[in-house]
Structure formats: C-alpha cells, structure tokens
Design a protein around this motif. Structure first.
Motif, PDB file in Angstrom:
ATOM      1  N   GLN A 161       3.099  14.426  -0.896  1.00  0.00           N
ATOM      2  CA  GLN A 161       1.714  14.018  -1.650  1.00  0.00           C
ATOM      3  C   GLN A 161       1.280  12.768  -1.114  1.00  0.00           C
ATOM      4  O   GLN A 161      -0.006  12.576  -1.105  1.00  0.00           O
ATOM      5  CB  GLN A 161       1.975  14.011  -3.345  1.00  0.00           C
ATOM      6  N   GLY A 162       2.301  11.876  -1.117  1.00  0.00           N
ATOM      7  CA  GLY A 162       1.798  10.550  -0.614  1.00  0.00           C
ATOM      8  C   GLY A 162       1.539  10.193   0.605  1.00  0.00           C
ATOM      9  O   GLY A 162       1.512   9.060   1.174  1.00  0.00           O
ATOM     10  N   LEU A 219       3.708   5.723  -5.865  1.00  0.00           N
ATOM     11  CA  LEU A 219       3.399   5.634  -7.200  1.00  0.00           C
ATOM     12  C   LEU A 219       2.306   6.521  -7.721  1.00  0.00           C
ATOM     13  O   LEU A 219       2.377   7.388  -8.523  1.00  0.00           O
ATOM     14  CB  LEU A 219       3.247   4.193  -7.650  1.00  0.00           C
ATOM     15  N   ASP A 220       1.233   6.635  -6.762  1.00  0.00           N
ATOM     16  CA  ASP A 220      -0.145   7.372  -6.928  1.00  0.00           C
ATOM     17  C   ASP A 220       0.417   8.726  -6.736  1.00  0.00           C
ATOM     18  O   ASP A 220       0.030   9.625  -7.761  1.00  0.00           O
ATOM     19  CB  ASP A 220      -1.130   7.091  -6.168  1.00  0.00           C
ATOM     20  N   ALA A 221       1.168   9.196  -5.855  1.00  0.00           N
ATOM     21  CA  ALA A 221       1.629  10.503  -5.802  1.00  0.00           C
ATOM     22  C   ALA A 221       2.506  11.058  -6.730  1.00  0.00           C
ATOM     23  O   ALA A 221       2.377  12.053  -7.336  1.00  0.00           O
ATOM     24  CB  ALA A 221       2.545  10.466  -4.469  1.00  0.00           C
ATOM     25  N   GLN A 276       0.825  -1.118   0.012  1.00  0.00           N
ATOM     26  CA  GLN A 276       0.016  -0.113  -0.023  1.00  0.00           C
ATOM     27  C   GLN A 276       0.968   1.220  -0.067  1.00  0.00           C
ATOM     28  O   GLN A 276       0.525   2.281  -0.664  1.00  0.00           O
ATOM     29  CB  GLN A 276      -0.994  -0.084   1.277  1.00  0.00           C
ATOM     30  N   ARG A 287       2.280   9.841 -10.154  1.00  0.00           N
ATOM     31  CA  ARG A 287       1.411  10.060 -11.085  1.00  0.00           C
ATOM     32  C   ARG A 287       0.573  11.362 -10.935  1.00  0.00           C
ATOM     33  O   ARG A 287       0.510  12.278 -11.975  1.00  0.00           O
ATOM     34  CB  ARG A 287       0.415   8.750 -11.220  1.00  0.00           C
ATOM     35  N   HIS A 288       0.019  11.691  -9.770  1.00  0.00           N
ATOM     36  CA  HIS A 288      -0.509  12.790  -9.342  1.00  0.00           C
ATOM     37  C   HIS A 288       0.485  14.044  -9.821  1.00  0.00           C
ATOM     38  O   HIS A 288      -0.171  15.206 -10.614  1.00  0.00           O
ATOM     39  CB  HIS A 288      -1.009  13.007  -8.058  1.00  0.00           C
ATOM     40  N   ARG A 312       0.828  14.380 -13.320  1.00  0.00           N
ATOM     41  CA  ARG A 312      -0.449  14.885 -14.294  1.00  0.00           C
ATOM     42  C   ARG A 312      -0.723  16.340 -13.809  1.00  0.00           C
ATOM     43  O   ARG A 312      -1.317  17.070 -15.018  1.00  0.00           O
ATOM     44  CB  ARG A 312      -1.514  13.989 -13.663  1.00  0.00           C
ATOM     45  N   GLN A 323       2.385   1.819  -3.461  1.00  0.00           N
ATOM     46  CA  GLN A 323       1.179   2.223  -4.341  1.00  0.00           C
ATOM     47  C   GLN A 323       0.981   3.751  -4.139  1.00  0.00           C
ATOM     48  O   GLN A 323       0.746   4.505  -5.086  1.00  0.00           O
ATOM     49  CB  GLN A 323      -0.129   1.312  -4.167  1.00  0.00           C
ATOM     50  N   ASP A 324       0.989   4.002  -2.882  1.00  0.00           N
ATOM     51  CA  ASP A 324       0.787   5.462  -2.321  1.00  0.00           C
ATOM     52  C   ASP A 324       1.840   6.454  -3.023  1.00  0.00           C
ATOM     53  O   ASP A 324       1.409   7.392  -3.599  1.00  0.00           O
ATOM     54  CB  ASP A 324       0.675   5.651  -0.896  1.00  0.00           C
TER      55      ASP A 324
END
Length: 138
Positions: free
Chosen positions: A47-48, A26-28, A20, A30-31, A34, A23-24
C-alpha cells in the motif's frame, strides 16, 4: 557551495526522504485500517510503496502494525450449530443430485451416440460387402 554545506544539504534531503517514507508507511496503515483490510508488513509495503525490510527495520512502523495486526485464533474452530449443519447437508445433497442428473444425461447422450455409430458401422460394412460382390462379378 562548500563541502560542509553540501554535506548538510545531503543530510537534510536524506532526513526529508526518511520522514516521507515513515509518513507513507503510517498513511498506508491508516488506509488499511479505514478500509478494514488486514494490516501486515506485506500489506503496508504494498500500500505504501515501501520495502518489507525497511518496514521491518523501522520500530515506529512495526509498533503501529502490531497495534492493528489481527491475532490468529487460538484453539479449535467453532463447531457449526445443528441448523447450520442441516443447511450445509441439504446444500451438499442438492449439489450431488444436480451432478447426478447431469451425469445421467451425459451418459444417455453417449449411449445414443454409441448406438448411432454402431448402426452407421453396420450400414458401411453391408455397403462394403455389396461393393466387393460387384467387383468380383465384374
């Protein structure tokens, strides 16, 4: 529940938590990409909701950050064109002219205040002298 099953349950929970966190991160990333924000260890951590040491110690996150990190510019900064220089010069001259005008106005107001205070001081001295004269004659 036996000791072995408890250990396995803890290991599974740790693995889920670790996955998790990854993933947090990697999501950060990507955000940040983006939304066109700079990608750095600190930005990803913020961010994460992760710690910077965790990110620094995670090769997957570091590789992703490295892919998106903006490299600092090498060499001298580009010189402005003649048109840009002229417009900057004009803008600076306008700023200086405006400040000079405000300064002149402030000085004129202060000069007037000084004249007013001197006149008031002169009147008070004259009044004081008259009152002292009355006291002496009384």
């Amino acid at each position: 529940m036996t000791a072995d099953s408890s250990i396995q349950a803890l290991q599974a929970a740790t693995a889920r938590k670790s996955a998790q966190k990854l993933q947090d991160g990697l999501d950060a990333i990507r955000h940040l990409v983006r939304t066109k924000q700079p990608v750095s260890i600190s930005a990803v951590a913020r961010q994460g909701g992760l710690s910077r040491p965790y990110i620094s110690g995670n090769p997957t996150l570091m590789a992703e950050i490295g892919k998106h990190r903006v490299q600092p510019r090498r060499g001298p900064a580009p010189t402005p064109s003649e048109g840009e220089e002229a417009s900057v010069t004009v803008a600076l001259r306008n700023i200086i002219r405006d400040k000079d005008a405000r300064h002149a106005k402030t000085l004129a107001e202060r000069d007037q205040t000084i004249r007013d205070l001197r006149a008031e001081s002169r009147q008070l001295r004259e009044e004081n002298a008259r009152l002292r004269g009355r006291l002496r004659n009384a």
